[in-house]
Design an enzyme around this catalytic site. Structure first.
Site, short mmCIF file in Angstrom:
data_model
loop_
_atom_site.label_atom_id
_atom_site.label_comp_id
_atom_site.label_asym_id
_atom_site.label_seq_id
_atom_site.Cartn_x
_atom_site.Cartn_y
_atom_site.Cartn_z
N ASP A 179 0.83 -1.21 0.00
CA ASP A 179 0.00 0.00 0.00
C ASP A 179 0.87 1.26 0.00
O ASP A 179 1.86 1.34 0.73
CB ASP A 179 -0.86 -0.04 1.28
CG ASP A 179 -1.97 0.99 1.28
OD1 ASP A 179 -2.85 0.91 0.41
OD2 ASP A 179 -1.96 1.86 2.17
N GLU A 219 14.13 -14.74 0.70
CA GLU A 219 14.45 -15.87 1.58
C GLU A 219 13.46 -17.01 1.36
O GLU A 219 13.66 -18.12 1.83
CB GLU A 219 14.36 -15.43 3.06
CG GLU A 219 15.43 -14.44 3.47
CD GLU A 219 15.08 -13.75 4.80
OE1 GLU A 219 14.17 -14.22 5.52
OE2 GLU A 219 15.72 -12.71 5.09
C1 GLC Z 1 -4.23 2.99 -0.63
C2 GLC Z 1 -5.45 2.11 -0.55
C3 GLC Z 1 -6.60 2.95 -0.12
C4 GLC Z 1 -6.31 3.52 1.26
C5 GLC Z 1 -5.00 4.29 1.25
C6 GLC Z 1 -4.51 4.57 2.64
O1 GLC Z 1 -4.30 3.94 -1.61
O2 GLC Z 1 -5.66 1.47 -1.77
O3 GLC Z 1 -7.81 2.24 -0.10
O4 GLC Z 1 -7.34 4.37 1.65
O5 GLC Z 1 -3.98 3.56 0.61
O6 GLC Z 1 -4.03 3.39 3.24
#
Ligand code: GLC
Length: 546
Positions: free
Chosen positions: A210, A262
């Site tokens: 993310d 790993e």
């Molecule tokens: C990313 C995710 C989104 C989330 C954001 C904060 O963009 O896809 O859904 O709100 O990160 O974590």
């Protein structure tokens, strides 16, 4: 490639499961891991290679689970670690790999580290794992800089110190419940190594990372001059942004790659909203991640010239660093492509559409374009991502009452942006069951549109003209004809507004621009996104063997 690596991910079709909205076994109206396990056979039958699950970790759910309070446990809302193990075992039995989400830019404000930071004084070790700063002005009542949250409003929130006085500010590029970590702190690095190994040891085949363009902030946290698109979810503000795409982030990905190496056959996939593609390709250099979501492709309008350009650019830029191109049209942050491709308004990423949007997309045009766009995408070489529900042709849900909306974007912009709830509505499985088979009780955390009864999976499964059948056929043909490893060549001799290419023995024709069409070329029709006669009409894609 090291001896540990195979290359399944170079050609994989990866299906995104949004756990809240996939299948609810417990009946509380929120999807869960047992629900997923019970429906995995239908995904195997669709012909995908892997699933990616959005977060199911312990979380107060302020940002639908992207606000994580414990990175190594399952939220009771979704089940238990045993449920996770059972899901992975079943997926592996069915030949499906399992990718989990990891959220390293921030935690929830309920994370034990942040709670101890709040209870500790300025300058303490506990605060150093996050980004706490004194405010500006004589009484420190102004935020430390002008940065804005991706979800709207300031990116800083002031805390009350343990003695009750107004205190320091902490940085949150997203919601105020999502404090950013300080990635220059060694404990943060070590903690995430542990989190990676925890899920790898439990059998996860990889991570979708993310906000992989975040994490590292420019020294001194300088003010930023925002441009018009500065508020877009993706942070495409460009090279000058002090909080996106800082060079130092690549050291973190090299470190993560060595952890993942790993284990055998595991991958990292970047959610990095950076432009242009030549810059995004840095995330997938050989010692960094394996894949990056091709958001340039997702953001390309339904226009022949633009599509040809982004496809050429994607293949060139990703292959320049030895990575496969990926393709994606929908996910849990954007308007579903069966609606988006019929929108005439500019709709930046994450802003959403709702009842007062004008004009609203035409449903029939949207579905037709959505199917044509998918048929085009699934013929391209490399790896593709599918977002749950697109195989049913689900449109964006528009009529969600304000009080039911849960995306923090909606509240943080006082309703000015509808946000992302419209693409997150629970799936319809059976037309006649409560909540269309999503949950046994009929509960559903977001209301499902009535029109979705006809789109339920059981209504489509045996209908050869359904969207579901088209996805299944495209995936089977893609595999049988090895399209993912093929080399594509444009077919130039076609009318304006048509995108056409040859890949292996298959020729693909998409009539894209308004009014564009062409006489059906010779050959055996393998797939057609809509019924055709001797003409390929506008908004239609056909695969031929010739
Ligand atoms: C990313 C995710 C989104 C989330 C954001 C904060 O963009 O896809 O859904 O709100 O990160 O974590």
């Amino acid at each position: 490639m090291t001896s540990h690596e195979s290359s399944w991910w170079r050609t994989a079709v990866i299906y995104q499961i949004y756990p809240r909205s996939f299948a609810d076994a417990s009946g509380d109206g929120v999807g869960d891991l047992r629900g997923i396990t019970s429906r995995l056979d239908s995904l195997a039958a669709l012909g995908i290679d892997a699933i990616w699950l959005s977060p199911f970790y312990v979380s107060p759910q302020k940002d639908a689970g992207y606000d994580v309070a414990d990175f190594t446990d399952v939220d009771p809302l979704f089940g238990t670690l045993d449920d996770f193990d059972a899901m992975v075992a079943r997926a592996h039995e069915l030949g499906l790999r399992v990718i989990v989400d990891i959220v390293p830019n921030h935690s929830s404000d309920q994370h034990a580290w942040f709670q101890s930071a709040l209870a500790s004084p300025p300058g303490s070790v506990e605060r150093a794992r996050y980004i706490f700063r004194d405010g500006l002005g004589p009484d420190g009542s102004q935020p430390p800089n002008n940065w804005e949250s991706v979800f709207g409003g300031p990116a800083w929130t002031r805390v009350t110190e343990p003695d009750g006085t107004p205190g320091q500010w902490f940085l949150h590029l997203f919601d105020s419940s999502q404090p950013d970590f300080d990635w220059s702190h060694p404990e943060v690095l070590e903690e995430f190594d542990r989190v990676l190994r925890f899920w790898l040891d439990r059998g996860a085949d990889g991570f979708r990372v993310d906000v992989a363009h975040g994490l590292v902030k420019a020294d001194g946290l300088p003010d930023f001059s925002y441009s018009d698109d500065a508020h877009s979810m993706g942070g495409v503000e460009g090279p000058s942004s002090p909080y996106w795409a800082q060079d130092g982030v690549h050291d973190i990905w090299r470190r993560w790659r060595s952890v993942v190496n790993e284990y055998a056959d595991r991958i990292l996939a970047a959610e990095a909203w950076v432009v242009p593609l030549s810059r995004m390709a840095k995330w997938v250099r050989p010692d960094e991640m394996h894949q990056a979501f091709n958001f340039a492709y997702l953001e390309t309008p339904w226009e022949a010239a633009a599509l040809k350009q982004v496809i050429d650019e994607s293949l060139a830029e990703f292959s320049a660093v030895g990575a496969p191109s990926t393709w994606v049209l929908s996910n849990h942050d954007v308007v579903r492509h069966s609606s988006r491709l019929a929108l005439t308004i500019d709709n930046p990423q994450g802003h959403g559409i709702g009842p007062s949007t004008t004009p609203l997309p035409d449903t029939a045009v949207g579905l037709q374009r959505g199917r044509a766009a998918t048929a085009l995408m699934l013929a391209l070489p490399g790896s593709a991502y599918i977002y749950q529900g697109e195989e049913l042709g689900l449109p964006e849900a528009i009529e969600i009452p304000d009080e039911a909306r849960q995306d923090p974007t909606f509240a943080r912009t006082a309703g000015e942006r509808y946000g992302r709830d419209g693409c997150r509505v629970p799936l319809p499985w059976n037309a006649d069951a409560p909540a269309y088979g999503f949950s046994p009780t009929g509960d559903s955390w977001l209301p499902q549109p009535e029109q979705w009864a006809t789109l339920a999976r059981d209504q489509q499964i045996d209908d050869p003209t359904s969207t579901l059948s088209m996805y299944r056929l495209a995936l089977a043909l893609r595999r049988e004809n090895d399209l993912a490893t093929g080399t594509m060549q444009w077919i130039e001799d076609v009318p304006d507004g048509v995108v056409a290419f040859r890949i292996g023995d298959v020729s693909v024709y998409s009539a894209v621009d308004p009014g564009a069409s062409l006489a059906l070329p010779d050959g055996e029709v393998l797939l057609s996104s809509m019924p055709i006669t001797d003409t390929i009409p506008p908004d239609t894609t056909v695969w031929l063997r010739s």
